[in-house]
Design a protein around this motif. Structure first.
Motif, mmCIF file in Angstrom:
data_model
loop_
_atom_site.group_PDB
_atom_site.id
_atom_site.type_symbol
_atom_site.label_atom_id
_atom_site.label_comp_id
_atom_site.label_asym_id
_atom_site.label_seq_id
_atom_site.Cartn_x
_atom_site.Cartn_y
_atom_site.Cartn_z
ATOM 1 N N HIS A 148 -40.706 -21.970 -22.705
ATOM 2 C CA HIS A 148 -42.162 -21.872 -22.685
ATOM 3 C C HIS A 148 -42.741 -22.625 -23.879
ATOM 4 O O HIS A 148 -42.222 -22.543 -24.987
ATOM 5 N N TYR A 149 -43.845 -23.351 -23.655
ATOM 6 C CA TYR A 149 -44.410 -24.201 -24.708
ATOM 7 C C TYR A 149 -44.853 -23.415 -25.938
ATOM 8 O O TYR A 149 -44.761 -23.899 -27.063
ATOM 9 N N TYR B 275 -43.404 -20.920 -27.183
ATOM 10 C CA TYR B 275 -42.179 -20.612 -27.923
ATOM 11 C C TYR B 275 -41.797 -21.793 -28.809
ATOM 12 O O TYR B 275 -41.344 -21.600 -29.934
ATOM 13 N N GLU C 110 -41.006 -28.317 -21.447
ATOM 14 C CA GLU C 110 -40.654 -28.567 -20.049
ATOM 15 C C GLU C 110 -39.252 -29.164 -19.935
ATOM 16 O O GLU C 110 -38.458 -28.732 -19.100
ATOM 17 N N GLU D 195 -45.576 -29.260 -25.166
ATOM 18 C CA GLU D 195 -45.425 -28.963 -23.742
ATOM 19 C C GLU D 195 -44.339 -29.829 -23.098
ATOM 20 O O GLU D 195 -43.566 -29.349 -22.265
#
Length: 111
Positions: free
Chosen positions: A32-33, A35, A27, A23
């Motif tokens: 997107h985490y 992904y 960020e 995550e």
């Protein structure tokens, strides 16, 4: 092992060496985490643009994501193997060990 898997493992190694979660990398890279997880598992064929975002977020050079020799790749595969079996029961680990020995013996016989 294919190139996406090799690069994914290297991204995972660098991320973990920084103490980051998926995550946190996602960020920082504006991705997107979920992904990131797919990339690290070699399931995603990422664009050069996405690769650049990850390189920038990790503050590494592109060269660092591509192992220069087989020793690096071998170490990555061994670490992944250890991670996969470390949470298994002792019975599972013993079975995996026996199967691995059988496979290695069979490979030796074909040489």
């Amino acid at each position: 092992m294919n190139l996406p898997k090799i690069v994914g493992l290297k991204i995972k190694e660098i991320r973990k060496s920084k103490g980051w979660t998926q995550e946190q990398l996602a960020e920082t890279a504006s991705i997107h985490y979920s992904y990131i997880g797919g990339i690290e598992r070699g399931e995603r064929n990422i664009s050069l643009e996405t690769l650049q975002k990850i390189i920038d977020a990790l503050e590494v050079s592109a060269v660092e994501l591509f192992p220069a020799n087989t020793t690096i790749l071998k170490n990555e595969v061994l670490k992944e193997h250890i991670e996969m079996i470390s949470e298994r029961s002792i019975q599972d680990i013993e079975l995996i060990h026996r199967v691995s020995k059988d496979i290695l013996n069979a490979l030796d016989e074909t040489k």
